[in-house]
Design an enzyme around this catalytic site. Structure first.
Site, PDB file in Angstrom:
ATOM      1  N   LEU A 399       0.930  -1.269  -0.308  1.00 32.64           N
ATOM      2  CA  LEU A 399      -0.208   0.480   0.407  1.00 32.64           C
ATOM      3  C   LEU A 399       0.881   1.732  -0.189  1.00 32.64           C
ATOM      4  O   LEU A 399       1.043   1.852   0.660  1.00 32.64           O
ATOM      5  CB  LEU A 399      -1.042   0.252   1.295  1.00 32.64           C
ATOM      6  CG  LEU A 399      -2.098   1.042   1.574  1.00 32.64           C
ATOM      7  CD1 LEU A 399      -3.239   0.556   2.382  1.00 32.64           C
ATOM      8  CD2 LEU A 399      -1.913   2.526   1.190  1.00 32.64           C
ATOM      9  N   GLU A 401       1.717   3.855  -3.057  1.00 31.04           N
ATOM     10  CA  GLU A 401       1.457   4.579  -4.727  1.00 31.04           C
ATOM     11  C   GLU A 401       2.437   5.346  -5.004  1.00 31.04           C
ATOM     12  O   GLU A 401       3.188   4.575  -6.025  1.00 31.04           O
ATOM     13  CB  GLU A 401       0.244   5.763  -4.774  1.00 31.04           C
ATOM     14  CG  GLU A 401      -0.929   5.172  -4.179  1.00 31.04           C
ATOM     15  CD  GLU A 401      -1.483   5.178  -2.775  1.00 31.04           C
ATOM     16  OE1 GLU A 401      -0.716   5.158  -2.043  1.00 31.04           O
ATOM     17  OE2 GLU A 401      -2.479   4.194  -2.795  1.00 31.04           O
ATOM     18  N   GLN A 424      -5.463   2.843  -6.876  1.00 34.85           N
ATOM     19  CA  GLN A 424      -7.425   2.614  -6.182  1.00 34.85           C
ATOM     20  C   GLN A 424      -8.589   3.887  -6.715  1.00 34.85           C
ATOM     21  O   GLN A 424      -9.587   3.701  -7.114  1.00 34.85           O
ATOM     22  CB  GLN A 424      -7.674   2.330  -5.522  1.00 34.85           C
ATOM     23  CG  GLN A 424      -7.981   0.642  -4.653  1.00 34.85           C
ATOM     24  CD  GLN A 424      -7.807   0.209  -3.639  1.00 34.85           C
ATOM     25  OE1 GLN A 424      -7.495   0.723  -2.599  1.00 34.85           O
ATOM     26  NE2 GLN A 424      -7.180  -1.314  -3.802  1.00 34.85           N
ATOM     27  N   PHE A 425      -7.693   4.981  -5.952  1.00 34.00           N
ATOM     28  CA  PHE A 425      -8.548   6.111  -5.969  1.00 34.00           C
ATOM     29  C   PHE A 425      -8.008   7.058  -6.278  1.00 34.00           C
ATOM     30  O   PHE A 425      -6.699   7.139  -5.516  1.00 34.00           O
ATOM     31  CB  PHE A 425      -9.286   6.464  -4.557  1.00 34.00           C
ATOM     32  CG  PHE A 425     -10.111   5.405  -4.442  1.00 34.00           C
ATOM     33  CD1 PHE A 425     -11.485   5.722  -4.752  1.00 34.00           C
ATOM     34  CD2 PHE A 425      -9.814   4.232  -3.962  1.00 34.00           C
ATOM     35  CE1 PHE A 425     -12.386   4.254  -4.608  1.00 34.00           C
ATOM     36  CE2 PHE A 425     -11.107   3.083  -3.357  1.00 34.00           C
ATOM     37  CZ  PHE A 425     -12.701   3.447  -3.330  1.00 34.00           C
ATOM     38  N   ASP A 427      -7.639  10.065  -6.093  1.00 35.99           N
ATOM     39  CA  ASP A 427      -7.337  11.253  -4.650  1.00 35.99           C
ATOM     40  C   ASP A 427      -5.807   9.968  -3.304  1.00 35.99           C
ATOM     41  O   ASP A 427      -5.299  11.516  -3.225  1.00 35.99           O
ATOM     42  CB  ASP A 427      -8.715  11.010  -3.389  1.00 35.99           C
ATOM     43  CG  ASP A 427      -9.588  11.080  -4.534  1.00 35.99           C
ATOM     44  OD1 ASP A 427     -10.241  11.842  -3.579  1.00 35.99           O
ATOM     45  OD2 ASP A 427      -9.895  10.258  -5.213  1.00 35.99           O
ATOM     46  N   HIS A 480     -12.531   9.120  -2.090  1.00 28.67           N
ATOM     47  CA  HIS A 480     -12.737   8.397  -2.746  1.00 28.67           C
ATOM     48  C   HIS A 480     -13.870   9.268  -4.422  1.00 28.67           C
ATOM     49  O   HIS A 480     -14.581   8.588  -5.105  1.00 28.67           O
ATOM     50  CB  HIS A 480     -13.794   7.833  -2.628  1.00 28.67           C
ATOM     51  CG  HIS A 480     -13.522   6.747  -1.183  1.00 28.67           C
ATOM     52  ND1 HIS A 480     -13.891   6.892  -0.088  1.00 28.67           N
ATOM     53  CD2 HIS A 480     -12.407   6.129  -1.026  1.00 28.67           C
ATOM     54  CE1 HIS A 480     -12.488   6.524   0.695  1.00 28.67           C
ATOM     55  NE2 HIS A 480     -12.191   5.810   0.242  1.00 28.67           N
TER      56      HIS A 480
END
Ligand SMILES: Cc1ncc(C[n+]2csc(CCOP(=O)(O)OP(=O)(O)O)c2C)c(N)n1
Length: 697
Positions: A399, A401, A424-425, A427, A480
């Site tokens: 996890l 980015e 994943q998102f 943001d 999200h």
């Protein structure tokens, strides 16, 4: 000039090292340093940063093979010379000649050479580290025999970028040699501020084999590197060298050394920790050379360098006209008619198919991101088909980015083709922002020698499923629901894509993987499973609905080209510029108006946001003379505002009414509760009201 390069695959002992040649390389580095330092003082160029005290790096590279990869930093002239034998490069960079490693674009001491496996040096301290992890990842994936050396200073060891590399290398057990060149200072800050305790113990405890050594002892350093390299080549994972060095000069030509270091400490460092002097003494003591011979070598090399400098001064300087060259590489689209049978698919289905196509056509292609290797295929299921059909190509990441982007960007640089990162998102891309921006800059900064092909897919935009107008709320809320384009379209060198339909998503994704520039591919969460939009009476928008039919197999759509959709008959009365979810909202609004009032409304679906299709926008405005730009970004500086401003500047005389701008509201993000979320986003109703106002103007 010959250098100490080990042929491939040998692990030759220290005895086989040509120690005289190594000394010569270190001496050239020092003499170049001293010459360039003087020239800076004479005002011949604005800046110089030196290598004095770090020449041991020649010995570090001497312990590697010639096809090993190097991610160097600005003190590594000796490492550069050891690999390339090119004494001209440092002079060319100092004098900004087109013949230099960056063709005159980068600051002095930023080494780069794709052919010789030297990554493009970055000014951002340790900025190359996440890319180096990607190179290591690719070497391992492709079962290569090489390794990558990544060096940084003690200050560099405190950066997120270095910690990302350390995690990449240890978690995936990559062939990476991390070298911390600890000269005691990061400009004026001592090493004690960069980490606590022992770096070696820390590294050993976290899965890397680590050693420390006094770097002014050149042979001890060489032998330590040999042990570390042996560890890496035996497949036991990464290694770290804590190389203690003495910095003999100020940080750079912009630093006053006396303001933070005492006379005594400087004298002591120069007397005891000068690697060139120490190595010379060792050569004499061991009977490899006589003092007079070394002195003669010094004189000859100095004369050789001055001759080289005169040659370099005759070489061309960059011309101002080339300033926008090598900014962006859009793939040359080749007309191709989809041949597969068409079926109704969701956008998610189309993306799944595109990723499988890419993996089938390119043995090195993989998707890397959080949860993407699970049978669910990531949290949204975009890699589910890939996991089912080619499980080794969908790889779950930690996890982090920045770690994800670094792996994919480095692998893409090495292989010359885009590999895919899933964020994943959108943001949460923010920890990766620096690595993404650097990836987008690479082609420019080394004048096209390196490229960083990279495909970043991210769920973006308002939460929930289906068009805003027909699906009530989404509940994405903070973290999200960001649109995202405002972060990427401002980065020169980056392509940003945002499809509105399943057909476009597949064709654009397949084309995006051909780009040599990084691509951010924004997938709107609402559109993953959305049906085509409908008007207020529930009639499906046929003009858009056809793009829910997706051909099997491979086809591509051009980047940088908008799709023009006409709702109604006759000349268009209003042009709506939109992308992603807002295309669906705009279609609903246009259908309602056309049904009531007749005529036609054109929707320009940009598809590629940067570079956007200026021709299509200008043509649509010229026909309708009225325009409306709609975005789901918040009302702050945004991509939508950029398009709006471009229209005002370039289409002013075609406009018969005020160009309208519609966006989400000026608040940080959509709140979780329904009333506020609905109020936050633009929808078909907002667009409809604006069209009515515009037509009445
Ligand atoms: C990310 C980043 N922050 C700040 C700077 C400004 N800066 C340039 S060099 C430097 C010190 C680096 O120290 P260290 O890594 O120990 O290397 P050294 O110069 O001592 O060899 C700093 C803070 C930068 N270039 N990049």
């Amino acid at each position: 000039m010959t250098v100490n390069i080990q042929p491939k695959g040998t692990g030759s002992p220290a005895a086989s090292l040509d120690v005289i040649q190594l000394y010569r390389t270190m001496l050239i580095a020092r003499l170049t340093n001293d010459l360039l330092k003087t020239r800076k003082t004479q005002g011949r160029y604005p800046f110089y940063i030196g290598c004095a005290g770090h020449e041991t790096m020649a010995a570090v590279v001497a312990a590697l093979n010639e096809d090993d990869w190097l991610a160097l930093y600005y003190r590594d002239l000796a490492a550069w010379l050891q690999r390339t034998g090119d004494v001209y490069a440092a002079l060319r960079e100092a004098y900004s000649r087109t013949t230099g490693p960056s063709a005159g674009r980068n600051m002095p001491a930023h080494y780069s050479n794709r052919r010789l496996h030297i990554l493009p040096g970055m000014s951002e301290v340790a900025g190359l580290c996440p890319f180096a992890g990607g190179i290591g990842f690719s070497i391992k994936q492709q079962q290569g025999h090489e390794l990558i050396l990544c060096s940084t200073g003690d200050g560099g060891a405190a950066t997120n970028d270095f910690h990302v590399l350390f995690s990449q290398a240890t978690i995936h057990r990559l062939p990476v040699l991390m070298v911390i060149e600890d000269n005691g200072w990061a400009i004026t800050t001592p090493t004690s501020r960069q980490w606590a305790g022992s770096l070696v113990e820390w590294a050993n405890a976290r899965g890397a084999y680590a050693e420390e050594v006094e770097g002014s002892d050149v042979m001890a350093s060489y032998e330590a590197v040999q042990r570390l390299v042996q560890h890496i080549r035996s497949g036991r994972g990464p290694a770290l060298l804590h190389l203690h060095l003495g910095l003999l000069d100020p940080h750079s030509s912009s630093t006053d050394i006396r303001s933070y270091r005492t006379k005594e400490e400087l004298a002591q460092t120069a007397a005891t920790r000068d690697p060139v002097k120490n190595f010379g003494r060792w050569l004499v003591a061991q009977g490899h050379a006589r003092e007079e011979e070394l002195e003669q070598m010094r004189k000859e090399l100095r004369a050789e360098l001055e001759r080289a400098e005169q040659e370099v001064l005759q070489e061309p300087e960059p011309a101002a006209e080339r300033v926008t060259r090598h900014v962006l590489s859009l793939p040359q689209w080749r007309e191709n008619t989809p041949r597969g049978t068409s079926r109704q698919l969701t956008m998610l289905g189309a993306i799944n198919e595109a990723l499988v196509e890419l993996a089938q056509r390119d043995p090195g292609f993989f998707v890397y991101g959080q949860d993407v290797g699970s049978s669910k295929g990531g949290v949204f299921g975009a890699t589910a088909a890939l996991v089912k059909q080619m499980p080794d190509r969908a790889i779950s990441s930690p996890l982090n980015e920045q770690l994800i982007v670094g792996i994919v960007a480095g692998a893409g640089m090495k292989e010359g083709k885009a590999r895919c990162a899933e964020i994943q998102f959108v943001d949460y891309h923010q920890s990766a922002a620096q690595t993404l921006r650097l990836a987008a800059r690479i082609q420019y900064q080394c004048y096209g020698d390196w490229t960083a092909p990279l495909l970043v897919r991210a769920k973006s935009g308002s939460g929930g499923g289906g068009p805003i107008s027909s699906s009530t709320v989404g509940g994405g809320a903070y973290g999200h629901s960001n649109a995202g384009e405002q972060w990427f379209t401002v980065v020169p060198g980056m392509i940003t894509v945002c499809p509105a339909t399943p057909f476009d998503a597949k064709g654009l994704l397949l084309e995006a993987a051909r780009a040599q520039s990084p691509v951010t591919f924004l997938e709107r969460g609402r559109l993953y499973r959305s049906e085509p939009p409908r008007d207020d009476e529930g009639i499906i928008c046929a003009e858009l609905a056809q793009y829910w039919s997706v051909p099997d197999g491979y086809y591509t759509l051009p980047l940088g080209k908008a799709r023009r959709l006409r709702i109604g008959e006759g000349p268009s009365r209003v042009a709506i510029i939109a992308w992603g979810t807002m295309v669906l909202e705009a279609c609903t609004a246009a259908m309602n108006i056309v049904k009531r009032e007749g005529g036609a409304i054109e929707i320009v679906d940009l598809r590629t946001l940067m570079p956007f299709d200026q021709e299509a926008v200008a043509a649509a405005v010229a026909e309708a003379n009225r325009v409306l730009v709609v975005t789901e970004e918040v009302d702050a500086t945004s991509f939508g505002r950029h398009v709006h401003s471009w229209i005002v500047e370039n289409c002013f005389y075609d406009l018969d009414g005020t160009p309208i701008f519609i966006s989400a509201l000026p608040a940080p993000a959509a709140p979780y509760n329904a009333p506020e979320e609905i109020a936050f986003y633009p929808s078909a109703k907002t667009i409809e009201a604006s069209i009515t106002r515009l037509l009445a103007e």
